[in-house]
Design a protein around this motif. Structure first.
Motif, PDB file in Angstrom:
ATOM      1  N   LEU A  55       0.809  -1.212   0.000  1.00 39.78           N
ATOM      2  CA  LEU A  55       0.000   0.000   0.000  1.00 39.78           C
ATOM      3  C   LEU A  55       0.850   1.274   0.000  1.00 39.78           C
ATOM      4  CD1 LEU A  55      -3.023  -0.095  -0.149  1.00 39.78           C
ATOM      5  CD2 LEU A  55      -3.132   0.636   2.200  1.00 39.78           C
TER       6      LEU A  55
ATOM      7  N   GLY B 283     -12.279   3.859  -5.737  1.00 38.27           N
ATOM      8  CA  GLY B 283     -13.062   5.043  -5.364  1.00 38.27           C
ATOM      9  C   GLY B 283     -14.399   4.622  -4.771  1.00 38.27           C
ATOM     10  N   MET B 284     -14.343   4.056  -3.579  1.00 32.86           N
ATOM     11  CA  MET B 284     -15.591   3.623  -2.939  1.00 32.86           C
ATOM     12  C   MET B 284     -15.938   4.495  -1.730  1.00 32.86           C
ATOM     13  SD  MET B 284     -15.412  -0.535  -2.979  1.00 32.86           S
ATOM     14  CE  MET B 284     -14.802  -1.457  -4.379  1.00 32.86           C
ATOM     15  N   SER B 285     -15.076   4.507  -0.693  1.00 28.43           N
ATOM     16  CA  SER B 285     -15.427   5.169   0.577  1.00 28.43           C
ATOM     17  C   SER B 285     -15.615   6.674   0.396  1.00 28.43           C
ATOM     18  CB  SER B 285     -14.312   4.947   1.606  1.00 28.43           C
ATOM     19  OG  SER B 285     -14.038   3.584   1.733  1.00 28.43           O
TER      20      SER B 285
ATOM     21  N   SER C 141     -19.517   7.631   4.339  1.00 27.60           N
ATOM     22  CA  SER C 141     -19.919   6.275   3.921  1.00 27.60           C
ATOM     23  C   SER C 141     -18.694   5.381   3.833  1.00 27.60           C
ATOM     24  CB  SER C 141     -20.581   6.295   2.534  1.00 27.60           C
ATOM     25  OG  SER C 141     -21.645   7.188   2.489  1.00 27.60           O
ATOM     26  N   GLY C 142     -18.601   4.441   4.776  1.00 24.30           N
ATOM     27  CA  GLY C 142     -17.529   3.461   4.739  1.00 24.30           C
ATOM     28  C   GLY C 142     -18.129   2.074   4.712  1.00 24.30           C
TER      29      GLY C 142
ATOM     30  N   VAL D  53     -12.873   9.367  -0.065  1.00 22.92           N
ATOM     31  CA  VAL D  53     -11.846   9.561   0.962  1.00 22.92           C
ATOM     32  C   VAL D  53     -11.104   8.253   1.220  1.00 22.92           C
ATOM     33  CG1 VAL D  53     -13.208   9.084   3.049  1.00 22.92           C
ATOM     34  CG2 VAL D  53     -11.455  10.867   3.108  1.00 22.92           C
ATOM     35  N   TRP D  54      -9.946   8.363   1.857  1.00 24.86           N
ATOM     36  CA  TRP D  54      -9.048   7.218   2.117  1.00 24.86           C
ATOM     37  C   TRP D  54      -8.609   6.569   0.805  1.00 24.86           C
ATOM     38  CZ3 TRP D  54      -8.526   9.024   6.507  1.00 24.86           C
ATOM     39  CH2 TRP D  54      -9.578   9.233   7.407  1.00 24.86           C
ATOM     40  N   THR D  55      -8.520   7.380  -0.250  1.00 24.55           N
ATOM     41  CA  THR D  55      -8.232   6.829  -1.577  1.00 24.55           C
ATOM     42  C   THR D  55      -6.728   6.603  -1.702  1.00 24.55           C
ATOM     43  OG1 THR D  55      -9.960   8.393  -2.194  1.00 24.55           O
ATOM     44  CG2 THR D  55      -8.984   7.081  -3.951  1.00 24.55           C
TER      45      THR D  55
ATOM     46  N   HIS E 257      -0.004   8.091   1.584  1.00 22.52           N
ATOM     47  CA  HIS E 257      -0.587   7.226   0.561  1.00 22.52           C
ATOM     48  C   HIS E 257      -2.092   7.435   0.448  1.00 22.52           C
ATOM     49  CE1 HIS E 257      -1.813   4.094   3.584  1.00 22.52           C
ATOM     50  NE2 HIS E 257      -2.787   3.966   2.727  1.00 22.52           N
ATOM     51  N   PHE E 258      -2.676   7.992   1.497  1.00 22.63           N
ATOM     52  CA  PHE E 258      -4.108   8.289   1.519  1.00 22.63           C
ATOM     53  C   PHE E 258      -4.419   9.622   0.860  1.00 22.63           C
ATOM     54  CE2 PHE E 258      -5.237   6.451   5.920  1.00 22.63           C
ATOM     55  CZ  PHE E 258      -5.822   5.344   5.354  1.00 22.63           C
TER      56      PHE E 258
ATOM     57  N   THR F 224     -14.125  -3.558   7.209  1.00 22.07           N
ATOM     58  CA  THR F 224     -13.652  -3.841   8.567  1.00 22.07           C
ATOM     59  C   THR F 224     -13.956  -5.292   8.957  1.00 22.07           C
ATOM     60  OG1 THR F 224     -15.701  -3.294   9.719  1.00 22.07           O
ATOM     61  CG2 THR F 224     -14.210  -1.453   9.235  1.00 22.07           C
TER      62      THR F 224
ATOM     63  N   ILE G  19     -17.546  -6.127   9.729  1.00 22.73           N
ATOM     64  CA  ILE G  19     -18.370  -6.308   8.523  1.00 22.73           C
ATOM     65  C   ILE G  19     -18.089  -7.687   7.908  1.00 22.73           C
ATOM     66  CG2 ILE G  19     -18.753  -5.424   6.158  1.00 22.73           C
ATOM     67  CD1 ILE G  19     -19.975  -3.680   8.457  1.00 22.73           C
TER      68      ILE G  19
HETATM   69  C1  LIG Z   1      -5.125   1.819   5.083  1.00 19.38           C
HETATM   70  C2  LIG Z   1      -6.481   2.050   4.464  1.00 19.38           C
HETATM   71  C3  LIG Z   1      -6.596   2.154   3.078  1.00 19.38           C
HETATM   72  C4  LIG Z   1      -7.852   2.390   2.503  1.00 19.38           C
HETATM   73  N1  LIG Z   1      -7.924   2.544   1.148  1.00 19.38           N
HETATM   74  C5  LIG Z   1      -9.123   2.794   0.575  1.00 19.38           C
HETATM   75  C6  LIG Z   1      -9.208   3.022  -0.829  1.00 19.38           C
HETATM   76  O1  LIG Z   1      -8.200   2.984  -1.529  1.00 19.38           O
HETATM   77  N2  LIG Z   1     -10.409   3.274  -1.358  1.00 19.38           N
HETATM   78  C7  LIG Z   1     -11.545   3.308  -0.614  1.00 19.38           C
HETATM   79  O2  LIG Z   1     -12.630   3.509  -1.177  1.00 19.38           O
HETATM   80  N3  LIG Z   1     -11.499   3.135   0.738  1.00 19.38           N
HETATM   81  C8  LIG Z   1     -10.311   2.883   1.340  1.00 19.38           C
HETATM   82  N4  LIG Z   1     -10.239   2.724   2.704  1.00 19.38           N
HETATM   83  C9  LIG Z   1     -11.448   2.930   3.505  1.00 19.38           C
HETATM   84  C10 LIG Z   1     -11.997   1.665   4.163  1.00 19.38           C
HETATM   85  O3  LIG Z   1     -12.588   0.824   3.206  1.00 19.38           O
HETATM   86  C11 LIG Z   1     -12.972   2.133   5.242  1.00 19.38           C
HETATM   87  O4  LIG Z   1     -12.208   2.755   6.252  1.00 19.38           O
HETATM   88  C12 LIG Z   1     -13.765   0.994   5.839  1.00 19.38           C
HETATM   89  O5  LIG Z   1     -14.659   0.443   4.903  1.00 19.38           O
HETATM   90  C13 LIG Z   1     -14.553   1.448   7.095  1.00 19.38           C
HETATM   91  O6  LIG Z   1     -15.304   2.581   6.834  1.00 19.38           O
HETATM   92  P1  LIG Z   1     -15.242   3.849   7.829  1.00 19.38           P
HETATM   93  O7  LIG Z   1     -13.795   4.211   7.996  1.00 19.38           O
HETATM   94  O8  LIG Z   1     -16.150   4.889   7.289  1.00 19.38           O
HETATM   95  O9  LIG Z   1     -15.747   3.301   9.212  1.00 19.38           O
HETATM   96  P2  LIG Z   1     -17.260   3.129   9.671  1.00 19.38           P
HETATM   97  O10 LIG Z   1     -18.048   2.448   8.615  1.00 19.38           O
HETATM   98  O11 LIG Z   1     -17.760   4.443  10.172  1.00 19.38           O
HETATM   99  O12 LIG Z   1     -17.100   2.129  10.889  1.00 19.38           O
HETATM  100  C14 LIG Z   1     -16.665   2.550  12.186  1.00 19.38           C
HETATM  101  C15 LIG Z   1     -16.663   1.339  13.104  1.00 19.38           C
HETATM  102  O13 LIG Z   1     -17.999   0.814  13.234  1.00 19.38           O
HETATM  103  C16 LIG Z   1     -18.045  -0.563  12.884  1.00 19.38           C
HETATM  104  N5  LIG Z   1     -19.278  -0.867  12.160  1.00 19.38           N
HETATM  105  C17 LIG Z   1     -19.841  -0.129  11.172  1.00 19.38           C
HETATM  106  N6  LIG Z   1     -20.956  -0.736  10.721  1.00 19.38           N
HETATM  107  C18 LIG Z   1     -21.102  -1.883  11.421  1.00 19.38           C
HETATM  108  C19 LIG Z   1     -22.056  -2.958  11.402  1.00 19.38           C
HETATM  109  N7  LIG Z   1     -23.072  -2.950  10.555  1.00 19.38           N
HETATM  110  N8  LIG Z   1     -21.872  -3.986  12.261  1.00 19.38           N
HETATM  111  C20 LIG Z   1     -20.807  -4.014  13.128  1.00 19.38           C
HETATM  112  N9  LIG Z   1     -19.888  -3.011  13.200  1.00 19.38           N
HETATM  113  C21 LIG Z   1     -20.013  -1.964  12.350  1.00 19.38           C
HETATM  114  C22 LIG Z   1     -16.851  -0.770  11.974  1.00 19.38           C
HETATM  115  O14 LIG Z   1     -16.408  -2.119  11.983  1.00 19.38           O
HETATM  116  C23 LIG Z   1     -15.821   0.176  12.579  1.00 19.38           C
HETATM  117  O15 LIG Z   1     -15.153  -0.450  13.644  1.00 19.38           O
HETATM  118  C24 LIG Z   1      -9.003   2.498   3.317  1.00 19.38           C
HETATM  119  C25 LIG Z   1      -8.885   2.388   4.697  1.00 19.38           C
HETATM  120  C26 LIG Z   1      -7.642   2.182   5.282  1.00 19.38           C
HETATM  121  C27 LIG Z   1      -7.544   2.094   6.779  1.00 19.38           C
END
Ligand SMILES: Cc1cc2nc3c(=O)[nH]c(=O)nc-3n(C[C@H](O)[C@H](O)[C@H](O)COP(=O)(O)OP(=O)(O)OC[C@H]3O[C@@H](n4cnc5c(N)ncnc54)[C@H](O)[C@@H]3O)c2cc1C
Length: 386
Positions: A44, A133-135, A139-140, A165-167, A219-220, A371, A374
């Motif tokens: 990464l 380009g998802m997050s 919306s994660g 974000v976090w791209t 990288h983000f 995560t 999920i």
């Molecule tokens: C190093 C790194 C690289 C990344 N690169 C990319 C990228 O290139 N492109 C991209 O699009 N995204 C990227 N991401 C984003 C990543 O996919 C998101 O961080 C991830 O999907 C979680 O979303 P969020 O950060 O919005 O957390 P949230 O969705 O807000 O979650 C917060 C917490 O709540 C928990 N939670 C949420 N919903 C539930 C549920 N239904 N049940 C149980 N627990 C839940 C989660 O497990 C987490 O602990 C990257 C993230 C990291 C850390």
């Protein structure tokens, strides 16, 4: 064991072992020549386009793709051997990683002939890089709630507005496969109305803002779209089918050896230390870590075998990512407890440096790619438990 998680054992083929030996020889020569130095989590954060082009020249990118698109028609198992060796060496593979791992396969499955012919050979050559380009800022995990939207203008092009974000590596990449809302959100059908666009990151109206990680590295990014006009023929797949396509893409994203080998350079450095010390407690730690690593590797290899058979092992892939990324972080605690070495990026001791790098990257292991909470939900659903 429930059949969802039963995967046939695999024996690495002679061709896979042959290419593994070739990659090892190449990496040893590159290390000796000083073209790269080993780091933790390089898939990464280790961006080096020259290194990616070298891999392309050797036929180690786009390995499983058809020759007419610049691929090499090799097996998933041979590709596995290559990726595993690159990760174990902590080589700088981040520039091409996403394109080779998931964007290329996504294009092969859903792209138009023109999109494939234009882009796939450049990915296989190590010259064209992609981001996910998802997050979005709000919306994660709940990806269906994205708000970046694309509307058709009078010329049939798409006008995109919103932010991702976090791209990872948007500042060094050429395209973002961007999930957008192409029809208004319908609370009764949350997954409907989403589409994927192939967005050229050099288009006017796109701003890439850096976000620094704990070690100060970059990288983000945040990627902002302000009335960005994307040509109409850059829709990927079907309009409105974005959710289905993203789900298939995530199966590729979650199953590979990078989900348990990000901290392997730390294990290797620790093993060298234990070989010198012969300390029984340290040996016990190394044994514990190695046993978990080998079990994970078996599961991950079986997934590569299933991919070779044309299966879509998305449930075991979610399991590998959950257990694998937990392992990556546990390795840090194991090593920290076993040796008295201060963790510092400036340490003259390679073990101290690897420990610091692993620690500073650790918060991301269990988050990226979905995560672990999920993923456990996905496994539970696959097993019929929810
Ligand atoms: C190093 C790194 C690289 C990344 N690169 C990319 C990228 O290139 N492109 C991209 O699009 N995204 C990227 N991401 C984003 C990543 O996919 C998101 O961080 C991830 O999907 C979680 O979303 P969020 O950060 O919005 O957390 P949230 O969705 O807000 O979650 C917060 C917490 O709540 C928990 N939670 C949420 N919903 C539930 C549920 N239904 N049940 C149980 N627990 C839940 C989660 O497990 C987490 O602990 C990257 C993230 C990291 C850390």
């Amino acid at each position: 064991m429930p059949s969802t998680l039963t995967l046939a054992p695999v024996v690495p083929s002679a061709a896979a072992e042959q290419v593994r030996a070739e990659v090892r020889e190449f990496l040893a020569a590159e290390l000796a020549a000083g073209t790269f130095t080993t780091h933790v989590d390089t898939w990464l954060s280790g961006v080096d386009p020259a290194f990616s082009r070298k891999l392309g020249e050797r036929g180690w990118l786009g390995m499983t793709w058809p020759r007419r698109y610049g691929g090499h028609e090799r097996t998933a198992m041979e590709r596995y051997a290559v990726t595993e060796e690159l990760l174990a060496a902590g080589a700088p593979v981040a520039a091409h990683w996403i394109a080779d791992r998931q964007s290329g396969p996504n294009l092969l499955r859903y792209g138009t002939e023109a999109q494939r012919a234009e882009i796939l050979p450049r990915i296989a050559a190590g010259e064209c890089y992609f981001v996910i380009g998802m997050s979005e800022p709000d919306s994660g995990s709940d990806l269906a709630s994205i708000r970046t939207r694309a509307t058709r203008n009078g010329d049939g092009d798409w006008v995109v507005n919103g932010a991702k974000v976090w791209t990872s590596n948007a500042h060094t990449s050429h395209y973002a496969i961007t999930l957008v809302r192409t029809s208004p959100a319908d609370p009764a059908h949350r997954h409907a109305g989403l589409s994927q666009l192939l967005v050229d990151l050099s288009l006017p109206g796109i701003t890439v803002n850096p976000i620094r990680i704990l070690d100060g590295g970059h990288h983000f990014n945040e990627v902002v779209f302000d009335d960005v006009v994307v040509p109409g023929d850059m829709l990927l797949g079907e309009e409105g089918n974005g959710w289905h396509q993203v789900t298939a893409e995530l199966a590729f994203e979650r199953s590979g050896p990078e989900r348990f080998l990000s901290t392997y350079p730390l294990i290797a450095e620790f093993a060298r230390r234990v070989a010198d010390s012969g300390d029984p407690a340290q040996l016990a730690t190394l044994g514990r870590v190695s046993a978990r690593l080998l079990a994970l590797r078996q599961l991950s290899l079986r997934i590569a075998g299933a991919l070779d058979r044309g299966e879509l092992p998305d449930i075991p892939a979610a399991l590998v990512k959950d257990v694998g990324t937990t392992f990556e972080a546990d390795v840090i605690d194991e090593v920290r407890r076993a040796v008295d070495v201060p963790a510092s990026l400036d340490s003259p001791d390679p073990l101290g440096r690897a420990l610091a790098e692993a620690q500073l990257h650790a918060p991301g292991y269990t988050l990226r790619g979905g995560t672990n909470e999920i993923l456990r939900g996905i496994v539970a659903r696959g097993l019929g438990l929810r």
